[in-house]
Write a protein that holds these residues in place. Structure first.
Motif, PDB file in Angstrom:
ATOM      1  N   ALA A  68     -28.114 -47.361 -66.971  1.00  0.00           N
ATOM      2  CA  ALA A  68     -28.183 -46.857 -65.598  1.00  0.00           C
ATOM      3  C   ALA A  68     -26.879 -46.244 -65.104  1.00  0.00           C
ATOM      4  O   ALA A  68     -26.855 -45.667 -64.014  1.00  0.00           O
ATOM      5  N   VAL A  94     -31.707 -43.690 -61.238  1.00  0.00           N
ATOM      6  CA  VAL A  94     -31.424 -44.652 -60.162  1.00  0.00           C
ATOM      7  C   VAL A  94     -31.516 -43.955 -58.811  1.00  0.00           C
ATOM      8  O   VAL A  94     -32.188 -44.433 -57.885  1.00  0.00           O
ATOM      9  N   VAL A 121     -34.829 -50.652 -57.258  1.00  0.00           N
ATOM     10  CA  VAL A 121     -34.279 -50.211 -58.537  1.00  0.00           C
ATOM     11  C   VAL A 121     -33.384 -51.291 -59.136  1.00  0.00           C
ATOM     12  O   VAL A 121     -32.481 -51.810 -58.482  1.00  0.00           O
ATOM     13  N   GLY A 130     -30.825 -51.758 -62.290  1.00  0.00           N
ATOM     14  CA  GLY A 130     -30.060 -51.014 -63.277  1.00  0.00           C
ATOM     15  C   GLY A 130     -29.467 -51.938 -64.320  1.00  0.00           C
ATOM     16  O   GLY A 130     -28.833 -52.939 -63.974  1.00  0.00           O
ATOM     17  N   CYS A 152     -22.906 -48.365 -61.019  1.00  0.00           N
ATOM     18  CA  CYS A 152     -24.341 -48.428 -60.742  1.00  0.00           C
ATOM     19  C   CYS A 152     -24.606 -48.910 -59.318  1.00  0.00           C
ATOM     20  O   CYS A 152     -25.549 -48.459 -58.664  1.00  0.00           O
ATOM     21  N   ALA A 193     -28.333 -48.979 -56.694  1.00  0.00           N
ATOM     22  CA  ALA A 193     -29.264 -49.918 -57.321  1.00  0.00           C
ATOM     23  C   ALA A 193     -29.330 -51.217 -56.517  1.00  0.00           C
ATOM     24  O   ALA A 193     -28.317 -51.716 -56.019  1.00  0.00           O
TER      25      ALA A 193
END
Length: 327
Positions: free
Chosen positions: A151, A160, A170, A172, A183, A188
């Protein structure tokens, strides 16, 4: 002009040479562009190794996407003029890691005004791939849970942001604390460092035992195997690639008893079978960029002289986010 070229196949640090090359001239239906920015992509690593599905004749310059300024246009070009800023795919064997290159008009798109050169250069392959995976192949819906492997990479980071823009929760999965922090910056909801944690039980816990509705997998290997253990009823696993080096051999009986789908995505095929959808996707991505919903997070802006090292580090898995070369 100067260009990075490969004369023999191998690891990027060993085979990339920064050297003088002939100045290109736009032919019919082509644009001659001055390279403004060119991001590193995993296909560039594979091109150097001779393991990509496209195998240009030697010597060639890698670099599969760019943002450039139109310097001249060939006969029959109608959509672009000298001075326009464009993004898209250059024409191998002269890729983006050169001061000037050629693009077919059909492979060029207006660069979004809301993004600078480095950001715009990274909006094409990764975001197009993620958009097709999430909106055309798996039909991700708002409120669903999206699990993204790698991710913090180029295509994973796009997934993402597009997942969040679609209203999904989401998760990751990344490798290392620096990538985990990157991330989180992408938005995320849950970030898992695979170096320290098994993602399977954490996905189950986060989803209340249901599992992920959609899995975005550009890694293969153990990432795919683990995903089958935490996929939801009527979930969809979309296969993007095999950056982990191992191509899974899925047990179709397992897909049957758990009622999930295994879906492939080869974005490049849309150029052959349904090019108009690529145009629609670009329009959608440009609108999302203009609204601020998405924007490539460029972690490194390097000079053109640093291409060999940057591509090598990408292949070794030590880069974070988008690495972009700015001549």
């Amino acid at each position: 002009m100067k260009a990075w070229r490969v004369h023999e196949l191998g690891e990027p640090r060993d085979v990339l040479r920064f050297e003088e090359a002939d100045d290109p001239v736009a032919g019919p239906g082509q644009l001659l562009v001055r390279t403004l920015a060119a991001p590193a992509n995993f296909p560039d690593v594979l091109l150097c190794r001779g393991k990509y599905q496209v195998k240009p004749s030697l010597p060639f310059a890698p670099g599969v996407e760019l943002c450039g300024e139109v310097v001249s246009v060939g006969e029959g070009v109608t959509r672009f003029s000298v001075g326009d800023r464009v993004i898209g795919n250059p024409n191998l064997p002269l890729g983006a890691f050169a001061e000037h290159t050629l693009m077919d008009e059909v492979n060029a798109f207006a660069a979004p005004a809301s993004l600078d050169d480095a950001e715009a250069s990274a909006l094409f392959i990764g975001y197009q791939t993620a958009w097709f995976a999430l909106h055309r192949r798996t039909q991700l819906r708002g409120g669903e849970t999206l699990l993204v492997h790698a991710a913090a990479g180029g295509v994973g980071s796009a997934a993402v942001q597009l997942g969040k823009a679609a209203g999904a929760r989401v998760i990751g999965v990344v490798g290392g604390p620096e990538k985990a922090e990157y991330c989180r910056r992408l938005g995320a909801d849950l970030v898992i460092d695979r170096h320290t944690d098994d993602f399977v039980p954490l996905v189950k816990e986060f989803t209340g035992g249901k599992g992920a509705d959609v899995v975005f997998d550009p890694v293969g290997g153990d990432a795919y195997a683990g995903s089958t253990k935490c996929i939801a009823f009527e979930g969809r696993i979309v296969i993007i690639g095999f950056a982990g080096g191992t191509i899974p051999t899925p047990g179709l009986n397992h897909a049957l008893i758990k009622n999930y789908s295994i879906i492939g995505l080869h974005w490049g095929l849309y150029k052959e079978y349904n090019r108009s959808v690529i145009e629609e996707c670009h329009t959608e991505l440009a609108a999302l960029a203009a609204s601020g919903a998405i924007a490539p997070l460029v972690s490194e802006r390097l000079s053109l002289t640093e291409v060999a090292d940057g591509i090598a580090r990408l292949g070794e898995g030590t880069t974070v986010g988008r690495v972009v070369f700015v001549p």
